[in-house]
Design a protein around this motif. Structure first.
Motif, mmCIF file in Angstrom:
data_model
loop_
_atom_site.group_PDB
_atom_site.id
_atom_site.type_symbol
_atom_site.label_atom_id
_atom_site.label_comp_id
_atom_site.label_asym_id
_atom_site.label_seq_id
_atom_site.Cartn_x
_atom_site.Cartn_y
_atom_site.Cartn_z
ATOM 1 N N MET A 123 31.984 11.055 -3.721
ATOM 2 C CA MET A 123 31.587 10.554 -5.037
ATOM 3 C C MET A 123 31.507 11.683 -6.058
ATOM 4 O O MET A 123 31.855 11.503 -7.234
ATOM 5 N N ALA A 124 31.055 12.846 -5.614
ATOM 6 C CA ALA A 124 30.932 13.983 -6.523
ATOM 7 C C ALA A 124 32.285 14.581 -6.883
ATOM 8 O O ALA A 124 32.420 15.249 -7.912
ATOM 9 N N HIS A 125 33.285 14.315 -6.054
ATOM 10 C CA HIS A 125 34.576 15.009 -6.197
ATOM 11 C C HIS A 125 35.646 14.190 -6.909
ATOM 12 O O HIS A 125 36.369 14.721 -7.758
ATOM 13 N N ILE A 126 35.780 12.917 -6.573
ATOM 14 C CA ILE A 126 36.958 12.175 -7.029
ATOM 15 C C ILE A 126 36.739 11.535 -8.398
ATOM 16 O O ILE A 126 35.608 11.302 -8.825
ATOM 17 N N VAL A 185 23.434 -0.120 -9.380
ATOM 18 C CA VAL A 185 23.432 -1.580 -9.479
ATOM 19 C C VAL A 185 23.039 -2.014 -10.888
ATOM 20 O O VAL A 185 23.645 -2.933 -11.463
ATOM 21 N N ARG A 186 22.044 -1.355 -11.460
ATOM 22 C CA ARG A 186 21.630 -1.701 -12.832
ATOM 23 C C ARG A 186 22.787 -1.528 -13.808
ATOM 24 O O ARG A 186 22.913 -2.282 -14.779
ATOM 25 N N ARG A 187 23.626 -0.559 -13.557
ATOM 26 C CA ARG A 187 24.734 -0.258 -14.475
ATOM 27 C C ARG A 187 26.061 -0.872 -14.010
ATOM 28 O O ARG A 187 27.091 -0.636 -14.606
ATOM 29 N N ARG A 188 26.017 -1.640 -12.914
ATOM 30 C CA ARG A 188 27.196 -2.312 -12.358
ATOM 31 C C ARG A 188 28.290 -1.330 -11.941
ATOM 32 O O ARG A 188 29.473 -1.624 -12.007
ATOM 33 N N LEU A 189 27.893 -0.153 -11.477
ATOM 34 C CA LEU A 189 28.847 0.855 -11.028
ATOM 35 C C LEU A 189 29.083 0.708 -9.533
ATOM 36 O O LEU A 189 28.145 0.507 -8.761
ATOM 37 N N LYS A 197 24.108 2.907 0.082
ATOM 38 C CA LYS A 197 25.476 3.252 -0.306
ATOM 39 C C LYS A 197 25.609 2.845 -1.769
ATOM 40 O O LYS A 197 25.899 1.702 -2.068
ATOM 41 N N PRO A 198 25.352 3.776 -2.702
ATOM 42 C CA PRO A 198 25.126 3.424 -4.104
ATOM 43 C C PRO A 198 26.159 2.481 -4.728
ATOM 44 O O PRO A 198 27.345 2.789 -4.819
ATOM 45 N N GLY A 199 25.675 1.321 -5.143
ATOM 46 C CA GLY A 199 26.481 0.344 -5.856
ATOM 47 C C GLY A 199 27.402 -0.484 -4.999
ATOM 48 O O GLY A 199 28.069 -1.393 -5.512
ATOM 49 N N LEU A 200 27.443 -0.224 -3.692
ATOM 50 C CA LEU A 200 28.445 -0.834 -2.826
ATOM 51 C C LEU A 200 27.858 -1.923 -1.935
ATOM 52 O O LEU A 200 26.663 -1.942 -1.653
ATOM 53 N N VAL A 201 28.716 -2.814 -1.486
ATOM 54 C CA VAL A 201 28.310 -3.927 -0.626
ATOM 55 C C VAL A 201 27.938 -3.414 0.760
ATOM 56 O O VAL A 201 28.627 -2.568 1.334
ATOM 57 N N ALA A 217 31.542 7.243 -14.919
ATOM 58 C CA ALA A 217 32.106 8.173 -13.938
ATOM 59 C C ALA A 217 31.330 9.485 -13.927
ATOM 60 O O ALA A 217 31.079 10.059 -12.857
ATOM 61 N N ALA A 218 30.934 9.962 -15.095
ATOM 62 C CA ALA A 218 30.156 11.201 -15.170
ATOM 63 C C ALA A 218 28.797 11.025 -14.501
ATOM 64 O O ALA A 218 28.307 11.933 -13.814
ATOM 65 N N LEU A 219 28.179 9.846 -14.692
ATOM 66 C CA LEU A 219 26.887 9.578 -14.060
ATOM 67 C C LEU A 219 27.012 9.579 -12.534
ATOM 68 O O LEU A 219 26.160 10.133 -11.827
ATOM 69 N N VAL A 220 28.068 8.962 -12.027
ATOM 70 C CA VAL A 220 28.264 8.926 -10.576
ATOM 71 C C VAL A 220 28.420 10.338 -10.032
ATOM 72 O O VAL A 220 27.784 10.712 -9.037
ATOM 73 N N ARG A 221 29.259 11.130 -10.652
ATOM 74 C CA ARG A 221 29.471 12.497 -10.172
ATOM 75 C C ARG A 221 28.185 13.326 -10.281
ATOM 76 O O ARG A 221 27.862 14.107 -9.370
ATOM 77 N N ARG A 222 27.453 13.157 -11.389
ATOM 78 C CA ARG A 222 26.222 13.920 -11.584
ATOM 79 C C ARG A 222 25.163 13.536 -10.548
ATOM 80 O O ARG A 222 24.480 14.394 -9.974
ATOM 81 N N THR A 223 25.033 12.242 -10.298
ATOM 82 C CA THR A 223 24.063 11.758 -9.307
ATOM 83 C C THR A 223 24.409 12.264 -7.913
ATOM 84 O O THR A 223 23.539 12.721 -7.159
ATOM 85 N N ALA A 224 25.690 12.183 -7.560
ATOM 86 C CA ALA A 224 26.119 12.637 -6.242
ATOM 87 C C ALA A 224 25.938 14.139 -6.089
ATOM 88 O O ALA A 224 25.494 14.623 -5.032
ATOM 89 N N ARG A 225 26.260 14.889 -7.130
ATOM 90 C CA ARG A 225 26.116 16.339 -7.073
ATOM 91 C C ARG A 225 24.640 16.734 -6.921
ATOM 92 O O ARG A 225 24.306 17.651 -6.157
#
Length: 286
Positions: free
Chosen positions: A212-215, A262-266, A30-34, A229-237
Motif C-alpha cells: 500500500m505504501a509503494h504502489i 471505510v469512511r472515505r470509501r477507499l 485489511k484497510p478498506g477491503l472485504v 492515494a496520498a492518504l493511503v500511502r501516508r497511512t501505510a508508511r
C-alpha cells in the motif's frame, strides 16, 4: 512431461493459487477491503461474493499453468484470462472481484508451469526471469495498447482510465516489468516478518501495508483521486515506520486505518491482488 505428471502439477499450482486468494480474503484488519468481518468500503460485495469468484477461477489457474508449461504465447494466456474474467463476472453477478488477480496471479501460474516443465528449480529470481523472458515483450506491448485505448476509443477498465489520468502504473505495466512490487516489496516484507518470528497473518499484514505504501493503486485513484492515494500511502508508511506488526499496538493501528478508509470509501484492491501474488510466490518456494 507425462500427462499424469502434468495434471498433478497444474492441479497443485491451481490449489496454491486459490489458497492464496483465500488467505488474502481471510486477512483482517485489511484497510478498506472485504473480509469475513465486514465489507470494507464496498456496498456491492461481501466475503460470499469473493468466495463465488474464487471458486469460479479454479479451472483457469490449472489451464494457464498448462499453457505456461507448453510455452504458449501471450495471446493464448490472455484469452484464458478473458474467459476467466467472464466466468468471474457470471459468478458474481457482474461484480469485479478478482480482475487484477486473474492477470498477475495467472501469469505467475504460467511461469511456475514453465519452470516445472523444464525441470528447473523454482525460486523467486527464476519466476521473475521466466515472466520477462517468455512474455515480457508481449506484456509491454499489451500495456502500451491498453494505455493508448484509454485516450482514444475509451478505457478497457476503470484502472486503464485512472492509470492514464494520473500517470500511474497499472497491473499491465507492473506485469511488463516482471511484477517488481511482488518481488521487491511484498516478498521482502513478508519474509522479513517471518524471519523476525512473527506469525503468518502478521507477516501478510506487513506485506500488505508495504505494498500500500509503494504502489500507485488504480482502485484507490478511481475512488479517491490523488488525495485518496496520498492518504493511503501516508497511512501505510506511518504503520511501517512505527514498526509494523512488531509494534505492540499494531492491531489497533490497523483497525483504525481500516475505519478511516471505510469512511472515505477507499479500497486498495490493487495491493490486495499483489498480496495474493506475493503469497503465491512464497508458497511455491522450496
Amino acid at each position: 512431461m507425462a500427462p499424469a505428471v502434468a495434471v498433478r502439477m497444474d492441479g497443485e499450482t491451481a490449489r496454491l493459487a486459490l489458497a492464496c486468494l483465500h488467505a488474502e480474503l481471510l486477512l483482517y484488519p485489511k484497510p478498506g477491503l472485504v473480509s469475513p468481518v465486514d465489507n470494507g468500503s464496498h456496498t456491492d460485495m461481501n466475503a460470499a461474493t469473493f468466495m463465488r469468484s474464487l471458486l469460479s477461477l479454479r479451472h483457469y489457474f490449472a489451464a494457464i499453468c498448462r499453457a505456461g508449461a507448453a510455452d504458449a504465447p501471450f495471446a493464448e494466456l490472455r484469452q484464458l484470462g478473458v474467459l476467466a474474467e467472464r466466468r468471474m463476472l457470471l459468478a458474481t453477478g457482474g461484480i469485479n472481484t478478482h480482475r487484477g488477480a486473474i492477470f498477475c496471479l495467472g501469469l505467475l501460474c504460467a511461469a511456475h508451469g514453465r519452470l516445472r516443465a523444464q525441470g528447473q528449480a523454482v525460486d523467486a529470481a527464476a519466476l521473475r526471469a521466466t515472466l520477462l523472458r517468455c512474455w515480457g515483450g508481449a506484456l509491454a506491448a499489451h500495456a502500451s495498447v491498453i494505455s493508448s485505448a484509454a485516450t482514444t476509443t475509451g478505457p478497457a477498465s476503470h484502472g486503464a482510465l485512472v492509470a492514464h489520468r494520473h500517470a500511474a502504473a497499472g497491473a499491465r505495466e507492473e506485469a511488463a516489468l516482471g511484477l517488481p512490487s511482488v518481488f521487491e516489496v511484498g516478498l521482502p516484507a513478508l519474509h522479513g516478518a517471518l524471519r523476525a518470528g512473527r506469525p503468518m497473518q502478521a507477516a501478510r499484514t506487513d506485506a500488505l501495508f508495504a505494498l500500500m505504501a509503494h504502489i500507485s493503486d488504480t482502485n484507490v485513484l478511481y475512488r479517491g483521486g490523488a488525495g485518496g492515494a496520498a492518504l493511503v500511502r501516508r497511512t501505510a508508511r506511518a504503520f511501517i515506520d512505527a514498526g509494523g506488526t512488531a509494534h505492540p499496538d499494531w492491531l489497533a493501528s490497523a483497525v483504525a486505518a481500516h475505519r478511516s478508509f471505510v469512511r472515505r470509501r477507499l479500497s486498495p484492491g490493487g495491493a490486495a491482488d499483489l498480496l495474493a501474488a506475493t503469497c503465491f510466490v512464497h508458497a511455491v518456494l522450496p
